[in-house]
Design an enzyme around this catalytic site. Structure first.
Site, PDB file in Angstrom:
ATOM      1  N   HIS A   1      -7.435  -5.986   0.907  1.00 55.61           N
ATOM      2  CA  HIS A   1      -6.253  -5.160   1.146  1.00 55.61           C
ATOM      3  C   HIS A   1      -5.452  -5.640   2.345  1.00 55.61           C
ATOM      4  O   HIS A   1      -4.432  -5.057   2.680  1.00 55.61           O
ATOM      5  CB  HIS A   1      -6.701  -3.707   1.368  1.00 55.61           C
ATOM      6  CG  HIS A   1      -5.622  -2.679   1.161  1.00 55.61           C
ATOM      7  ND1 HIS A   1      -5.126  -2.371  -0.084  1.00 55.61           N
ATOM      8  CD2 HIS A   1      -4.959  -1.902   2.049  1.00 55.61           C
ATOM      9  CE1 HIS A   1      -4.191  -1.418   0.047  1.00 55.61           C
ATOM     10  NE2 HIS A   1      -4.065  -1.110   1.336  1.00 55.61           N
TER      11      HIS A   1
ATOM     12  N   SER B   1       0.829  -1.213   0.000  1.00 53.62           N
ATOM     13  CA  SER B   1       0.000   0.000   0.000  1.00 53.62           C
ATOM     14  C   SER B   1       0.862   1.260   0.000  1.00 53.62           C
ATOM     15  O   SER B   1       1.558   1.516  -0.971  1.00 53.62           O
ATOM     16  CB  SER B   1      -0.950  -0.069   1.190  1.00 53.62           C
ATOM     17  OG  SER B   1      -1.917   0.951   1.112  1.00 53.62           O
TER      18      SER B   1
ATOM     19  N   ASP C   1     -10.214  -5.532  -3.312  1.00 49.71           N
ATOM     20  CA  ASP C   1      -9.632  -4.518  -2.421  1.00 49.71           C
ATOM     21  C   ASP C   1     -10.497  -3.256  -2.482  1.00 49.71           C
ATOM     22  O   ASP C   1     -10.676  -2.649  -3.533  1.00 49.71           O
ATOM     23  CB  ASP C   1      -8.202  -4.229  -2.904  1.00 49.71           C
ATOM     24  CG  ASP C   1      -7.423  -3.303  -2.002  1.00 49.71           C
ATOM     25  OD1 ASP C   1      -8.043  -2.483  -1.285  1.00 49.71           O
ATOM     26  OD2 ASP C   1      -6.184  -3.395  -2.016  1.00 49.71           O
TER      27      ASP C   1
END
Lengths: 627, 282
Positions: B260, B149, B226
């Site tokens: 995620h 991320s 996600d």
């Protein structure tokens, strides 16, 4: 044959010739030979057998061979007087040595001949003795028979005569009695009795007188002497003077490794003391389907030889022949020997280059038998090539291979030369043409019989082309179970070894391809990657971008690849159950399928639109391929 | 530069340790996690730097990512630093979870009050490697970078801004184009000011379009489910487009069903470590 005399004799020949005497004095073969050998060498040396002077030479540069045998002696005065050159002396001496060797050889041969003749005479002697014994035996038998016969006859005659004698005696007694009776009657005083008796008595006398008296002998006094049949004795006597016809020779069974593709070496022997002038060997091929009647039997060929062996040539390879032999001498021909069956060696096989495959640990070789009839087995020979390219001796032979293919374990990173021989009872054939196998990387050809009809394969067998042209209907009508019918694809012929295999595929940026592996029985009317026994990387060209899929069972992960690969590395690992794809130029890993390969799989190559791709194999897998 | 060991646990045949030190770039005490594989006992090992995402500390990765077994297998040291300076008492640093504490964005801030402490870019690319090389059996020429991320963004920009420094790079659900997403815009305006030109120096998509250096080979995994992908925070398509044009090799995998979280990271960690090992152990 006095060998010593021969030796002495020829020595004289040399002596005279060396003196440049008239060569025609001795017309033996030896002389001629020597004359031819020494013509042109002039020497004034005298060789005298009787002198005791030994050979004497001047010292010279090169080492000379040992001096001639003591039988030759030189008159050394002449050597120095005439001042001849050393070389001529040496030449002549060498020639003399040659001649000595020849003569010794000749003497040896003569000795052999002498022994053989002695042997033959001995045999003849034995043979004669036996023969005469036989004749004598027969004669004495005849004598006994005849004597016995005569004895019988005599006995018979004597009995008959004795009987006759007895008969006569009785007759005499009877007549005597009659006479006495008549006399008695005549003397009788009694007239009445006399009259009574006289008539019967007269009658009896008359009767008796009428009787014929047999005065001939019942038997002849001559004896029957039938001609005795001595014809067999005659033949026996005749045959004594004649060498008997030989008995049947014994033909040997085929010796291993004595045959070639077109010839057979046949041996036989004679287990008797017969003299034989020559043998005749008969042979004919044994056909598979010999008809019952002999009208269509193959022709019999015949060879005449003096030795007890013969090499028969001009035969067919891998064929069975029936052979038998007869022995002949002046008397006649022996009965034929038993028939022996011999077999010629097969023709060498032919390795099918395009059907051979290899990998770092092994090679699979396939070949054609090279013979119309079956052979017993095959032998595969391998030799390793040295690093300098030289061929080493055969290092390994695999025997008793039953079928026309063989999977051979090999060492990695070497080069091998492999050839095959066909073997039957006659022995092994010549080696086939050699095939070179390299155990670097995995090598395979395409299975052309699986190719879709729209695919054409280049001559070297590694490029496939999906052409633009319309396919003729006839080609599409071919209903072959083995070719791909919808997906324009072809399978490769990967070696069935559960190890690691790597190959590369070269494509164009615009080629829409399917590259991967599929099991041999993957459905030919299905698309590569659409079923559960094929795995492939697929490139699709859309108007906006290049799309890549990794298909199995109709499903693909969602991927983006930013640099289009034009050379794709495919790495198959049976143990780990992985199939990986790489961009070779970038050494970039693209994707790995995790699967369990139950059966062996084959590389597969397909084109979704007209285009081409080229397979590159035999490449050592890069390190990153099998991390 | 002294290190204090905070914890040490044997793991996968090696040791998962946490250290604390006084950072000169960040002007505060910083913790970082180090995994030492079994090979480190005898040989020098290459180093993989893992950059965590928003709200993470050095703990998340070492407890949730499942990195130790593949790291041990390939003989890699994995260093996982914190995601921002801690305890600096800057006003507003704890207001949001996506800015300030736990959200350093791997930049060197130029705006007040952040510019003193918030120098994560220099910390990651300069100070930390020096520290690691001085204190652990490392091969200083072999390092690579990865992250998730915000850390994915960090990994990409570190690799793109330092051609040749990192032998390999990969990312999980990275923020590919911060200039164009809310997260990036918020963070960059806070740390770097309003001049968007200064932001370009920390945007992977922009950096890719002007990259020149040794060839890269980027592996990116992205969960299809996600939420931040659908919220347009991550924008991988932009990066892919640029990389396609500029021929920067990228393999981008969209993993169906994955989100995620660290569950997603855990699922593909060994692929990434293998990817790094290919270059670090070459």
């Amino acid at each position: 044959m006095d060998l010593f005399e021969i030796r002495g004799g020829t020595l004289d020949v040399i002596a005279e010739e060396a003196e440049h005497q008239d060569l025609s004095r001795n017309s033996t073969i030896m002389a001629d030979r020597e004359a031819r050998a020494t013509r042109g060498v002039s020497t004034y040396q005298r060789f005298s057998v009787d002198t005791n002077e030994s050979l004497h030479f001047e010292p010279c540069e090169d080492s000379l061979p040992s001096p001639t045998p003591p039988e030759y002696e030189l008159d050394d005065d002449n050597v120095f007087k005439e001042g001849e050159t050393e070389s001529e002396i040496v030449t002549v001496r060498n020639q003399l040595q040659g001649k000595v060797a020849e003569m010794e050889n000749f003497a040896g041969h003569l000795e052999e001949i002498f022994l053989t003749v002695e042997e033959n005479f001995g045999r003849q002697e034995q043979h004669l003795e036996q023969h005469y014994n036989d004749v004598l035996l027969t004669l004495s038998q005849r004598y006994d028979e005849r004597a016995a016969g005569l004895e019988e006859e005599k006995k018979g005659k004597l009995e008959a005569l004795y009987k006759q004698l007895l008969g006569c005696g009785r007759a005499m007694d009877a007549s005597k009695e009659l006479i006495e009776t008549a006399q008695k009657v005549y003397r009788s005083q009694d007239k009445r009795l006399f009259l009574k008796a006289v008539m019967p008595t007269i009658k009896r006398i008359e009767d008796f007188a009428k009787e014929e008296v047999v005065l001939t002998l019942s038997t002849s006094l001559e004896f029957n002497t039938p001609l005795s049949d001595m014809s067999d004795v005659k033949t026996m006597m005749d045959s004594i003077n004649v060498v008997p016809a030989p008995s049947a020779p014994v033909i040997n069974p085929q010796m291993p490794n004595s045959a070639s593709q077109t010839s057979l070496r046949v041996c036989w022997s004679l287990f008797s003391d017969d003299t034989v002038e020559y043998y005749e060997l008969y042979y004919r091929p044994v056909l598979e389907d010999t008809p019952a009647d002999s009208t269509c039997a193959p022709p019999v060929s015949k060879v005449k030889v003096k030795e007890t062996h013969c090499t028969v040539a001009d035969l067919l390879p891998n064929a069975q022949y029936e052979l038998w032999v007869t022995a002949t001498n002046t008397t006649g021909i022996s009965p034929a020997s038993e028939k022996a069956l011999y077999m010629t060696v097969p023709s060498p096989p032919v390795i099918k280059q395009r059907e051979c495959t290899s990998c770092p640990e092994a090679a699979l070789i396939r070949w054609e038998s090279g013979n119309t009839n079956p052979v017993d087995s095959y032998t595969v020979d391998l030799s390793e090539m040295g690093t300098d390219g030289t061929e080493n001796a055969i290092t390994e032979s695999i025997v008793a291979v039953p079928t026309c293919q063989c999977l051979i374990q090999l060492q990695t990173g070497r080069r091998y030369l492999i050839s095959v021989r066909a073997v039957n009872i006659g022995g092994p054939s010549d080696r086939s043409e050699v095939i070179t196998v390299s155990t670097t990387g995995t090598l395979f050809y395409l299975l052309e019989e699986t190719a879709h009809s729209c695919l054409s394969i280049s001559e070297d067998g590694f490029t496939i082309l999906y052409g633009d042209e319309e396919l003729p209907i006839s080609a599409m009508a071919l209903d072959d179970n083995n070719t791909f019918s919808r997906c324009v694809a072809v399978l490769g012929d990967l070696i069935p070894v559960r190890g690691r295999h790597y190959w590369e595929v070269e494509v164009d940026d615009g080629t829409e391809f399917r590259i991967g592996v599929a099991s041999e029985e993957t459905e030919r009317n299905s698309y590569l990657g659409a079923n559960n026994n094929s795995w492939c990387m697929r490139h699709i060209l859309t108007p906006s971008r290049h799309k890549f899929e990794f298909l199995h069972n109709g499903w693909s992960p969602d991927l983006r690849i930013t640099v289009n690969p034009v050379r794709i590395g495919v790495a198959l690992d049976y143990e780990r159950g992985t199939l990986s794809f790489f961009n070779v130029e970038l050494e970039q890993h693209l994707h790995t399928f995790q699967c369990i390969f139950q059966s062996y799989v084959q590389p597969c190559f397909g084109l979704d639109n007209p285009g081409a791709l080229t397979v590159h194999n035999g490449i050592e897998a890069p390190e990153y391929a099998f991390i | 530069m002294s290190l204090t060991q905070v914890s040490s646990n044997k793991c996968a045949g090696g040791f998962q340790k946490v250290f604390e030190h006084e950072s000169t770039e960040l002007k505060c005490k910083m913790k970082f996690a180090v995994y030492l594989p079994p090979k480190a006992e005898t040989d020098k090992c290459p180093v993989l730097y893992w950059l965590s995402g928003l709200t993470c500390t050095e703990q998340n990765f070492i407890t949730k990512a499942g990195s130790q077994v593949p790291a041990a297998e390939h003989g890699l040291i994995i260093v996982a630093p914190d995601t921002s300076p801690r305890g600096c008492n800057i006003e507003g640093e704890d207001e949001s979870w996506d800015f300030g504490t736990g959200a350093g964005f791997y930049v060197d801030a130029t705006e007040d009050p952040w510019k003193i402490n918030y120098r994560m870019y220099s910390y990651i690319t300069e100070e930390l490697p020096r520290l690691i090389n001085a204190n652990f059996p490392t091969d200083p020429n072999r390092m690579s970078v990865s992250g998730h991320s915000m850390g994915g963004h960090g990994a990409l920009i570190c690799a793109l801004k330092n051609p040749g420094k990192y032998k390999a790079v990969s990312a999980f659900a990275p923020i590919c184009n911060p200039l164009q997403c809310p997260w990036g815009q918020k963070a960059f305006s806070g740390y770097l000011g309003s001049d968007r030109d200064t932001w370009e120096a920390y945007d992977a998509t922009v950096l890719a379009s002007s990259y020149s250096g040794p060839p890269l080979d980027v592996l990116i995994d992205q969960g299809r489910d996600d939420q931040f992908l659908s919220a347009s925070q991550l924008l991988p398509d932009n990066l892919i487009t640029v990389c396609s044009e500029k021929k920067i090799p990228v393999v981008f995998r969209l993993q169906p069903g994955y989100d995620h979280s660290y569950f997603f990271i855990y699922s593909f960690m060994s692929d990434h470590i293998k990817h790094h090992a290919k270059f670090l152990n070459a």
